[in-house]
Design a protein around this motif. Structure first.
Motif, mmCIF file in Angstrom:
data_model
loop_
_atom_site.group_PDB
_atom_site.id
_atom_site.type_symbol
_atom_site.label_atom_id
_atom_site.label_comp_id
_atom_site.label_asym_id
_atom_site.label_seq_id
_atom_site.Cartn_x
_atom_site.Cartn_y
_atom_site.Cartn_z
ATOM 1 N N GLU A 31 -14.124 0.711 -1.527
ATOM 2 C CA GLU A 31 -14.129 0.944 0.357
ATOM 3 C C GLU A 31 -12.963 2.037 0.766
ATOM 4 O OE1 GLU A 31 -16.265 0.211 2.622
ATOM 5 O OE2 GLU A 31 -17.762 -0.104 1.729
ATOM 6 N N GLU A 32 -12.875 2.545 1.352
ATOM 7 C CA GLU A 32 -11.729 3.033 1.986
ATOM 8 C C GLU A 32 -11.927 2.932 3.780
ATOM 9 O OE1 GLU A 32 -12.752 7.626 1.299
ATOM 10 O OE2 GLU A 32 -12.718 7.663 -0.692
ATOM 11 N N ALA A 33 -10.072 3.616 4.520
ATOM 12 C CA ALA A 33 -9.688 3.679 5.962
ATOM 13 C C ALA A 33 -10.950 3.881 6.659
ATOM 14 C CB ALA A 33 -8.778 3.571 5.838
ATOM 15 N N ARG A 34 -11.204 3.786 7.684
ATOM 16 C CA ARG A 34 -12.067 4.028 8.654
ATOM 17 C C ARG A 34 -11.101 3.968 9.884
ATOM 18 N NH1 ARG A 34 -17.719 1.714 6.892
ATOM 19 N NH2 ARG A 34 -17.793 2.103 4.478
ATOM 20 N N GLY A 35 -12.529 4.574 11.274
ATOM 21 C CA GLY A 35 -11.658 4.055 12.374
ATOM 22 C C GLY A 35 -11.170 5.253 13.031
ATOM 23 N N SER A 36 -10.487 4.687 14.000
ATOM 24 C CA SER A 36 -10.005 5.824 15.295
ATOM 25 C C SER A 36 -8.118 5.731 14.438
ATOM 26 C CB SER A 36 -8.893 5.648 16.223
ATOM 27 O OG SER A 36 -8.384 5.753 16.825
ATOM 28 N N THR A 37 -8.187 7.335 14.080
ATOM 29 C CA THR A 37 -6.316 7.624 13.752
ATOM 30 C C THR A 37 -5.331 6.969 14.785
ATOM 31 O OG1 THR A 37 -6.276 9.519 14.852
ATOM 32 C CG2 THR A 37 -6.830 10.229 12.636
ATOM 33 N N ALA A 38 -5.625 6.583 16.299
ATOM 34 C CA ALA A 38 -4.509 6.202 17.404
ATOM 35 C C ALA A 38 -4.637 4.726 16.989
ATOM 36 C CB ALA A 38 -5.562 6.265 18.690
ATOM 37 N N GLU A 39 -5.375 3.256 15.714
ATOM 38 C CA GLU A 39 -5.197 2.724 15.797
ATOM 39 C C GLU A 39 -4.708 2.663 15.236
ATOM 40 O OE1 GLU A 39 -8.436 -0.905 14.934
ATOM 41 O OE2 GLU A 39 -8.576 1.292 13.881
ATOM 42 N N PRO A 40 -3.453 1.307 15.461
ATOM 43 C CA PRO A 40 -1.973 0.917 14.581
ATOM 44 C C PRO A 40 -2.840 0.655 13.037
ATOM 45 C CG PRO A 40 -2.803 -0.389 16.460
ATOM 46 C CD PRO A 40 -3.578 0.055 17.174
ATOM 47 N N ALA A 41 -1.698 1.380 12.024
ATOM 48 C CA ALA A 41 -1.856 1.080 10.989
ATOM 49 C C ALA A 41 -2.231 -0.485 10.543
ATOM 50 C CB ALA A 41 -0.754 2.013 9.874
ATOM 51 N N PHE A 42 -1.087 -1.622 11.202
ATOM 52 C CA PHE A 42 -1.424 -2.495 10.365
ATOM 53 C C PHE A 42 -3.382 -3.144 10.440
ATOM 54 C CE2 PHE A 42 -0.658 -7.485 10.849
ATOM 55 C CZ PHE A 42 -0.810 -7.901 9.340
ATOM 56 N N VAL A 43 -2.837 -2.814 11.927
ATOM 57 C CA VAL A 43 -4.642 -3.347 11.776
ATOM 58 C C VAL A 43 -5.847 -2.736 11.336
ATOM 59 C CG1 VAL A 43 -6.533 -2.969 14.534
ATOM 60 C CG2 VAL A 43 -4.070 -3.309 14.432
ATOM 61 N N LYS A 44 -5.274 -1.165 11.414
ATOM 62 C CA LYS A 44 -6.734 -0.558 10.332
ATOM 63 C C LYS A 44 -6.169 -1.042 9.232
ATOM 64 C CE LYS A 44 -7.694 4.528 9.484
ATOM 65 N NZ LYS A 44 -7.108 5.581 9.719
ATOM 66 N N GLN A 45 -5.634 -1.499 8.457
ATOM 67 C CA GLN A 45 -5.130 -1.619 7.000
ATOM 68 C C GLN A 45 -6.062 -2.819 6.767
ATOM 69 O OE1 GLN A 45 -4.126 -0.647 3.940
ATOM 70 N NE2 GLN A 45 -4.252 -2.136 2.939
ATOM 71 N N LYS A 46 -6.100 -4.303 8.320
ATOM 72 C CA LYS A 46 -6.832 -5.127 8.014
ATOM 73 C C LYS A 46 -8.176 -5.188 7.966
ATOM 74 C CE LYS A 46 -3.594 -8.789 10.159
ATOM 75 N NZ LYS A 46 -3.775 -9.680 11.802
ATOM 76 N N ARG A 47 -9.084 -4.390 8.983
ATOM 77 C CA ARG A 47 -10.654 -4.126 8.785
ATOM 78 C C ARG A 47 -10.704 -3.063 7.416
ATOM 79 N NH1 ARG A 47 -12.188 -3.885 13.566
ATOM 80 N NH2 ARG A 47 -10.506 -3.392 15.375
ATOM 81 N N LEU A 48 -9.902 -2.707 6.608
ATOM 82 C CA LEU A 48 -10.020 -2.546 5.106
ATOM 83 C C LEU A 48 -10.521 -3.586 4.486
ATOM 84 C CD1 LEU A 48 -10.957 0.019 3.357
ATOM 85 C CD2 LEU A 48 -8.202 -0.047 3.246
ATOM 86 N N GLU A 49 -9.405 -4.253 4.640
ATOM 87 C CA GLU A 49 -9.732 -5.417 4.191
ATOM 88 C C GLU A 49 -10.428 -6.101 4.095
ATOM 89 O OE1 GLU A 49 -7.090 -6.537 0.913
ATOM 90 O OE2 GLU A 49 -5.808 -3.896 1.710
ATOM 91 N N ILE A 50 -10.834 -7.052 4.751
ATOM 92 C CA ILE A 50 -11.962 -6.951 5.440
ATOM 93 C C ILE A 50 -13.001 -6.879 4.524
ATOM 94 C CG2 ILE A 50 -13.914 -7.924 6.861
ATOM 95 C CD1 ILE A 50 -10.784 -8.193 8.786
ATOM 96 N N ARG A 51 -12.976 -5.265 5.310
ATOM 97 C CA ARG A 51 -14.500 -4.664 4.793
ATOM 98 C C ARG A 51 -15.042 -4.736 3.148
ATOM 99 N NH1 ARG A 51 -13.833 -0.783 7.422
ATOM 100 N NH2 ARG A 51 -12.747 0.699 6.212
ATOM 101 N N ARG A 52 -13.240 -4.499 2.626
ATOM 102 C CA ARG A 52 -13.618 -5.160 0.874
ATOM 103 C C ARG A 52 -14.241 -5.618 0.415
ATOM 104 N NH1 ARG A 52 -7.414 -1.787 -0.212
ATOM 105 N NH2 ARG A 52 -8.417 0.884 -0.402
ATOM 106 N N ILE A 53 -14.067 -7.000 1.336
ATOM 107 C CA ILE A 53 -13.513 -8.326 1.079
ATOM 108 C C ILE A 53 -15.522 -8.556 1.101
ATOM 109 C CG2 ILE A 53 -13.378 -11.114 1.375
ATOM 110 C CD1 ILE A 53 -10.618 -10.471 2.234
ATOM 111 N N VAL A 54 -15.795 -7.793 1.735
ATOM 112 C CA VAL A 54 -17.315 -8.091 2.310
ATOM 113 C C VAL A 54 -17.800 -7.458 1.477
ATOM 114 C CG1 VAL A 54 -19.609 -7.607 4.299
ATOM 115 C CG2 VAL A 54 -17.171 -8.948 4.880
ATOM 116 N N THR A 55 -17.566 -5.897 1.342
ATOM 117 C CA THR A 55 -18.893 -5.326 0.592
ATOM 118 C C THR A 55 -18.602 -5.821 -1.322
ATOM 119 O OG1 THR A 55 -17.866 -3.495 1.527
ATOM 120 C CG2 THR A 55 -18.937 -3.350 -0.642
ATOM 121 N N SER A 56 -17.346 -6.334 -1.722
ATOM 122 C CA SER A 56 -17.484 -6.875 -3.420
ATOM 123 C C SER A 56 -17.488 -8.202 -2.892
ATOM 124 C CB SER A 56 -15.887 -6.949 -3.763
ATOM 125 O OG SER A 56 -15.016 -7.320 -2.786
#
Length: 348
Positions: A31-56
């Protein structure tokens, strides 16, 4: 009540614990990071971790559940297959393994749910990484804990894939007798089967199956492991497979006798075994004396007195084997086939 037979095409591939761990970590990392580049890095990282957890988590849970659901359900299997699994692996051991692997998907979902909550409430990157490590560690521990059950199911699947595709509805001739009396050679002479043949006891470690092709039909002939002269409770797993074949499959039991010393079993021992089979199973038992090519006249005469055989044969060159099959088919198969035909006509 109708029973199911083992469908080899539906048997699952059973992953090892290490394979599942590798699958899990690969799915997580893919799973790779997605979303707006304007989104804060920490928020973006949270979304990525959640997506990784859901997918795996979904992949792992569905894989475990699918493996368990595609394993044969003992209570639905034909008694031959059900008791065979019980003899070789133990019914309770098998059921426990299937249940533990099947129920693991619930634990995976629970771990994923807790991990998602930890990610969402993480106040900084260190807590986020802690949630990730905790999730991965718990899942990996669960998979390692499943290793014995996964290994057991893998053994069962390999065993069932090697087992012949027995059809309990077909007319079946079961070839029985003491070890090394020529059962495998007989089956090889008269059918499509090519069982291993060697001059030492218990060459046949499991049931082998051949077919005799008839006009518009076929008959099964089963090569069973050798039986020894001892009570059922004292018999090993190899012998008990033979007992199951005789109990659940046989329409006729063909008992092969070796009148010579070459098998290592006396005629008296073979006679006790013959008498036990005749009294323990419903199928009619027919005695046939083998190895007439090397037996002495005295040995043959003694065998005739003890067993009153229907034929004398030599499986070394297949002499007389076809005649034995013709005798069995004419006496036992033809009346059943005619009765079935009459029943079909009555229904029509």
């Amino acid at each position: 009540m109708s029973f199911e037979v083992v469908d080899k095409a539906k048997l699952p591939y059973i992953y090892t614990a290490d394979e599942l761990i590798s699958m899990f970590l690969t799915a997580y990392a893919r799973e790779e990071a997605r979303g707006s580049t304007a989104e804060p890095a920490f928020v973006k990282q949270k979304r990525l971790e959640i997506r990784r957890i859901v997918t795996s988590g979904k992949l792992l849970a569905s894989t475990l559940r699918d493996m368990a659901l595609r394993m044969p359900f003992l209570d639905k299997l034909h008694p031959f297959y059900r008791e065979l699994i019980d003899v070789v692996y133990g019914a309770q051991v098998y059921k426990h393994a299937v249940a533990k692997v099947g129920n693991a998907h619930i634990a995976i979902k629970a771990i994923a749910k807790e991990a998602i909550t930890a990610v969402r409430t993480a106040a900084d990157k260190s807590q986020l990484y802690k949630a990730r490590k905790m999730y991965q560690a718990r899942v990996i521990d669960l998979l390692r804990d499943l290793a014995p059950e996964l290994d057991k199911l893998r053994e069962v699947v390999i065993y069932l894939r090697k087992l012949p595709s027995v059809d309990p509805t077909l007319f079946t001739i079961a070839v029985a007798g003491a070890p090394n009396v020529g059962k495998s050679s007989f089956v090889r002479c008269v059918s499509t089967a090519e069982p291993e043949v060697a001059e030492y006891p218990f060459t046949t470690k499991q049931i082998h199956l051949g077919h005799i092709i008839l006009k518009g039909d076929k008959v099964q002939i089963v090569d069973t492991p050798g039986l020894l002269d001892r009570p059922l409770a004292e018999r090993n797993a190899i012998e008990r497979q033979a007992v199951l074949a005789l109990r659940h499959l046989a329409n006729v039991i063909l008992f092969l006798v070796d009148p010579t010393p070459h098998s290592g079993y006396s005629l008296e021992m073979q006679k006790r075994l013959y008498d036990e089979i005749k009294t323990s199973f419903e199928a009619p038992t027919v005695a046939v004396v083998n190895k007439v090519d090397i037996a002495t006249q005295e040995e043959l005469e003694k065998a005739r007195e003890l067993f009153n055989p229907v034929a004398h044969i030599s499986t070394l060159n297949c002499h007389g084997t076809r005649e034995v099959v013709d005798y069995v088919l004419n006496k036992y198969y033809v009346p059943l086939a005619l009765e079935k035909l009459r029943e079909i006509r009555r229904r029509a």
